[in-house]
Motif scaffolding. Structure first.
Motif, PDB file in Angstrom:
ATOM      1  N   ILE A  31      46.335  40.330  46.609  1.00  0.00           N
ATOM      2  CA  ILE A  31      47.628  40.333  47.291  1.00  0.00           C
ATOM      3  C   ILE A  31      48.181  41.757  47.407  1.00  0.00           C
ATOM      4  O   ILE A  31      49.347  41.957  47.731  1.00  0.00           O
ATOM      5  N   LEU A  47      51.700  38.569  38.824  1.00  0.00           N
ATOM      6  CA  LEU A  47      51.832  37.531  39.851  1.00  0.00           C
ATOM      7  C   LEU A  47      50.471  37.181  40.434  1.00  0.00           C
ATOM      8  O   LEU A  47      50.151  36.001  40.646  1.00  0.00           O
ATOM      9  N   SER A  48      49.651  38.191  40.656  1.00  0.00           N
ATOM     10  CA  SER A  48      48.304  37.985  41.195  1.00  0.00           C
ATOM     11  C   SER A  48      47.452  37.147  40.243  1.00  0.00           C
ATOM     12  O   SER A  48      46.754  36.219  40.657  1.00  0.00           O
ATOM     13  N   SER A  95      48.759  33.502  39.956  1.00  0.00           N
ATOM     14  CA  SER A  95      48.442  32.764  41.181  1.00  0.00           C
ATOM     15  C   SER A  95      46.986  32.318  41.199  1.00  0.00           C
ATOM     16  O   SER A  95      46.678  31.189  41.597  1.00  0.00           O
ATOM     17  N   GLU A  96      46.092  33.195  40.760  1.00  0.00           N
ATOM     18  CA  GLU A  96      44.679  32.814  40.748  1.00  0.00           C
ATOM     19  C   GLU A  96      44.422  31.722  39.723  1.00  0.00           C
ATOM     20  O   GLU A  96      43.673  30.762  39.993  1.00  0.00           O
ATOM     21  N   LYS A 126      46.490  29.410  38.702  1.00  0.00           N
ATOM     22  CA  LYS A 126      47.007  28.163  39.256  1.00  0.00           C
ATOM     23  C   LYS A 126      46.064  27.595  40.310  1.00  0.00           C
ATOM     24  O   LYS A 126      45.782  26.390  40.329  1.00  0.00           O
ATOM     25  N   SER A 127      45.539  28.432  41.186  1.00  0.00           N
ATOM     26  CA  SER A 127      44.640  27.956  42.244  1.00  0.00           C
ATOM     27  C   SER A 127      43.344  27.403  41.666  1.00  0.00           C
ATOM     28  O   SER A 127      42.818  26.394  42.137  1.00  0.00           O
ATOM     29  N   GLY A 155      43.485  29.324  47.202  1.00  0.00           N
ATOM     30  CA  GLY A 155      44.472  30.384  47.115  1.00  0.00           C
ATOM     31  C   GLY A 155      44.697  31.100  48.425  1.00  0.00           C
ATOM     32  O   GLY A 155      45.108  32.264  48.435  1.00  0.00           O
ATOM     33  N   SER A 204      46.405  31.410  52.458  1.00  0.00           N
ATOM     34  CA  SER A 204      47.711  31.204  53.074  1.00  0.00           C
ATOM     35  C   SER A 204      47.788  29.823  53.717  1.00  0.00           C
ATOM     36  O   SER A 204      46.869  29.396  54.433  1.00  0.00           O
TER      37      SER A 204
END
Length: 408
Positions: free
Chosen positions: A336, A346-347, A350-351, A353-354, A361, A363
């Protein structure tokens, strides 16, 4: 998970202040909706809301209904049909295109089998559990049993269903849900009654173990805590691994690599991120973590570093399989454009969670299909005992979509 944690805390506060409370649960969604089945909101008699059942558009009406539920001490099933372009019929601008069924039930603190007591039991241990919420689709005025059964993965069942035939079917369904890890909704029709059950899988909070107590680990623990994840920070340096530096962590351990796993419980919701900036420490941790088949092991730093660690482990004689490597992510995080420690955190979050959600992950703008599969809306039908459908209309009258099986 965080929602359940917050609801339990809010209920305890309301109970101490002698306030009545009700629990609103999304039990079924057909089409598009901001929240999915299992979303919950606690409502107190003075209008305090904890959790959410929508993006804010249903809460006002649900509050009014919840006050009625608290007054009458009787559960209520509400249907919001947002497929009609004329949202004014509901008095709210929904902006969705779905049919949402929400069960609102009063919480009696004197009843040991109230939903909050089930939530407490679930939160008290790191194991999966099944929660059964029963409701009637046949009539709005029919009795709505509500949250009635709690089945932990390892432990004794709590609660009961008045119809024992349906209860037996629900217990069998619960075992399947525990095995598959997926919630189901099914209507059970016995000789005496017809009830729909939302048989919901509850999974423990993500356990994030951050190996490394540098400054860049601080925002990672803070973001994880906001999500309700259980955070452990590990480092060999006592002046770095302190509670003062990591107030968001549940545990802060000072330990050598070989001492870590003796102090950390691991399961299929446990995540490790290696970010000590100490090659030898990270290598020693990776040596221990690879055989565990954890869902995610993150390695901060360039891919060259991870490749070197894997090569060294193989040269030691360690057999590393493709399955093991598939769970190692290095460099850790989504692409990102992260630069600062906060952006990198945050990066990484996010990974993680995905990966746990089995998503790519990417858009949502470029997603060809809908966000939530529409087959999740199908409600199966099971006829129990000698109760069989007299005609196809008997099934259609229930306003149910999906297949049915006859359990005779």
């Amino acid at each position: 998970m965080k929602e359940i944690q917050d609801i339990v805390i809010a209920f305890e506060q309301a109970r101490m202040q002698h306030k009545k409370a009700a629990l609103a649960t999304v039990v079924h969604v057909e089409g598009s909706s901001y929240r999915r089945p299992g979303a919950r909101m606690l409502v107190t008699e003075d209008g305090q809301l904890t959790g959410a059942i929508s993006g804010g558009c249903l809460e006002g009406d649900a509050l009014r209904k919840a006050r009625r539920v608290m007054l009458e001490q009787k559960a209520m099933l509400i249907t919001y049909d947002t497929t009609d372009d004329d949202d004014a019929k509901l008095g709210v601008g929904l902006g969705c295109n779905g049919i949402i069924k929400i069960l609102i039930e009063p919480i009696n603190p004197k009843d040991p089998d109230n939903p909050i007591s089930y939530f407490r039991s679930f939160l008290s241990s790191r194991q999966k559990a099944v929660l059964v919420t029963l409701f009637s689709l046949e009539s709005r005025t029919a009795e709505q049993p509500g949250t009635c059964l709690f089945i932990p993965e390892n432990g004794s069942m709590a609660g009961q269903c008045k119809d024992k035939t349906i209860q037996e079917a629900l217990l069998a369904e619960a075992q399947l849900v525990l095995e598959t890890g997926s919630s189901v909704t099914k209507t059970y029709i016995s000789a005496d009654t017809s009830l729909t059950g939302f048989v919901e899988i509850l999974k423990p909070a993500v356990s994030l173990v951050v190996v490394g107590a540098g400054n860049d680990a601080i925002p990672l623990t803070q973001l994880a805590a906001i999500l309700g994840w259980q955070v452990t920070v590990v480092d060999g340096r006592a002046n770095y691994a302190t509670v003062v530096r990591f107030p968001a962590a549940q545990r802060v351990l000072v330990a050598k690599p070989e001492q870590v796993l003796n102090q950390v419980q691991t399961d299929d919701q446990t995540i490790f991120v290696l970010m000590t900036h100490n090659y030898i420490y990270d290598l020693a941790m990776l040596r221990q973590l690879l055989p565990l088949q954890l869902p995610y092991i993150g390695s901060l730093g360039p891919k060259k570093k991870l490749d070197r660690m894997l090569t060294e482990l193989q040269e030691e004689g360690m057999v590393i399989t493709e399955a093991q490597i598939s769970h190692v992510y290095g460099p850790t995080g989504l692409d990102i454009g992260a630069e600062t420690p906060e952006e990198i955190a945050l990066s990484i979050i996010s990974e993680i969670k995905s990966v746990l959600a089995h998503k790519k992950g990417a858009s949502l703008k470029y997603k060809q299909d809908v966000i939530h599969p529409r087959d999740e809306a199908a409600i199966g039908v099971e006829f129990l005992g000698e109760k069989l459908p007299q005609s196809i209309n008997e099934v259609a009258d229930l306003s149910i979509k999906g297949s049915f099986t006859c359990g005779i």
